[in-house]
Structure formats: structure tokens, C-alpha cells
Design an enzyme around this catalytic site. Structure first.
Site, mmCIF file in Angstrom:
data_model
loop_
_atom_site.group_PDB
_atom_site.id
_atom_site.type_symbol
_atom_site.label_atom_id
_atom_site.label_comp_id
_atom_site.label_asym_id
_atom_site.label_seq_id
_atom_site.Cartn_x
_atom_site.Cartn_y
_atom_site.Cartn_z
ATOM 1 N N CYS A 64 -12.261 -4.969 0.040
ATOM 2 C CA CYS A 64 -12.578 -3.549 -0.543
ATOM 3 C C CYS A 64 -12.319 -3.554 -1.966
ATOM 4 O O CYS A 64 -10.912 -3.466 -2.307
ATOM 5 C CB CYS A 64 -11.924 -2.550 0.471
ATOM 6 S SG CYS A 64 -12.112 -1.036 -0.014
ATOM 7 N N CYS B 68 -9.966 -0.522 -2.483
ATOM 8 C CA CYS B 68 -8.865 -0.598 -2.131
ATOM 9 C C CYS B 68 -7.939 -1.362 -3.021
ATOM 10 O O CYS B 68 -6.784 -1.150 -3.444
ATOM 11 C CB CYS B 68 -8.851 -1.547 -0.787
ATOM 12 S SG CYS B 68 -9.580 -0.891 0.807
#
Length: 129
Positions: free
Chosen positions: A56, A59
Site C-alpha cells: 500500500c 501506508c
């Protein structure tokens, strides 16, 4: 020694144990299992949980912020890999990553989805303290 003195000694010992167990070590704690997650939330007054995935992009953008918060606040910061711990993610209705939860006294106090500003996160932690 009376029973009251014994109880006071036990309370003091338990308080010291809990303080020594506090995991605000200055770096995020990677959750190893559901029981480890439950223990972190139960044993620490304020816990910021970062549900993330290695693949991600947002993230990865949030990671330095999470690390700084772990180093600069008294909150315990926990990281949960949603691919590794799908059951935990599902039980906390994590549908997108990053998702952050703020737990206070063992209960969820706030839920945030997406990249968050450090100042906002620190403000929420300080307000809970």
C-alpha cells in the site's frame, strides 16, 4: 502485617508491573497475533493502531509519521499487517488501508481511514491523555 497492608502492597506491585509492561518503547510494536493485539490494547492506556499492508503506497507514506508518533508520545503504537492478520482486520471493519484506530482504556475512541496529518494524530492522543 494486616490484610489491608497486604492488599496495598499487592496493588503497588501490580501498578509497577503494569508500568514496566507499558510498551511505549519509542518504536511501533508489530502485532504478532490476535492475543498479542488484545494484550497491547488491554495493558496500555492509549494505543494507536495502524492497520497497513506492505503493498500500500499511502501506508508507506504514513509510516514515518507513525514512527515519529511512537518516538515522541507516550502512546503505544501498534502495527497490524492486514494480509497477515485478516481476522483482526475483519473484526475491526478495516476495508481500506491505512486505517488507524485510537484505543483509550481498552475501548476504541476514534477510527481514521487514509493518510493522516501528524499534528491531527498527536492532538487526538494528547486529548485522550
Amino acid at each position: 502485617m494486616s490484610d489491608a497492608d497486604d492488599i496495598d502492597d499487592i496493588r503497588e506491585q501490580k501498578r509497577e508491573e503494569m508500568e514496566s509492561k507499558a510498551t511505549s518503547t519509542g518504536e511501533p510494536v508489530h502485532v504478532e497475533s490476535e492475543s498479542h493485539f488484545e494484550e497491547l490494547v488491554a495493558d496500555n492506556r492509549i494505543v494507536l493502531v495502524d492497520f497497513y499492508a506492505d503493498w500500500c503506497g499511502p501506508c508507506k507514506m504514513l509510516e514515518p509519521t507513525v514512527e515519529e508518533i511512537a518516538a515522541e508520545t507516550d502512546a503505544t503504537v501498534a502495527k497490524v499487517d492486514v494480509d497477515e492478520h485478516q481476522g483482526l482486520a475483519q473484526s475491526h471493519q478495516v476495508q481500506g488501508v491505512p486505517t488507524l484506530y485510537l484505543f483509550v482504556d481498552g475501548e476504541p475512541a476514534d477510527r481514521m481511514v487514509g493518510v493522516q496529518e501528524k499534528a491531527d494524530l498527536v492532538g487526538k492522543i494528547e486529548a485522550a491523555a
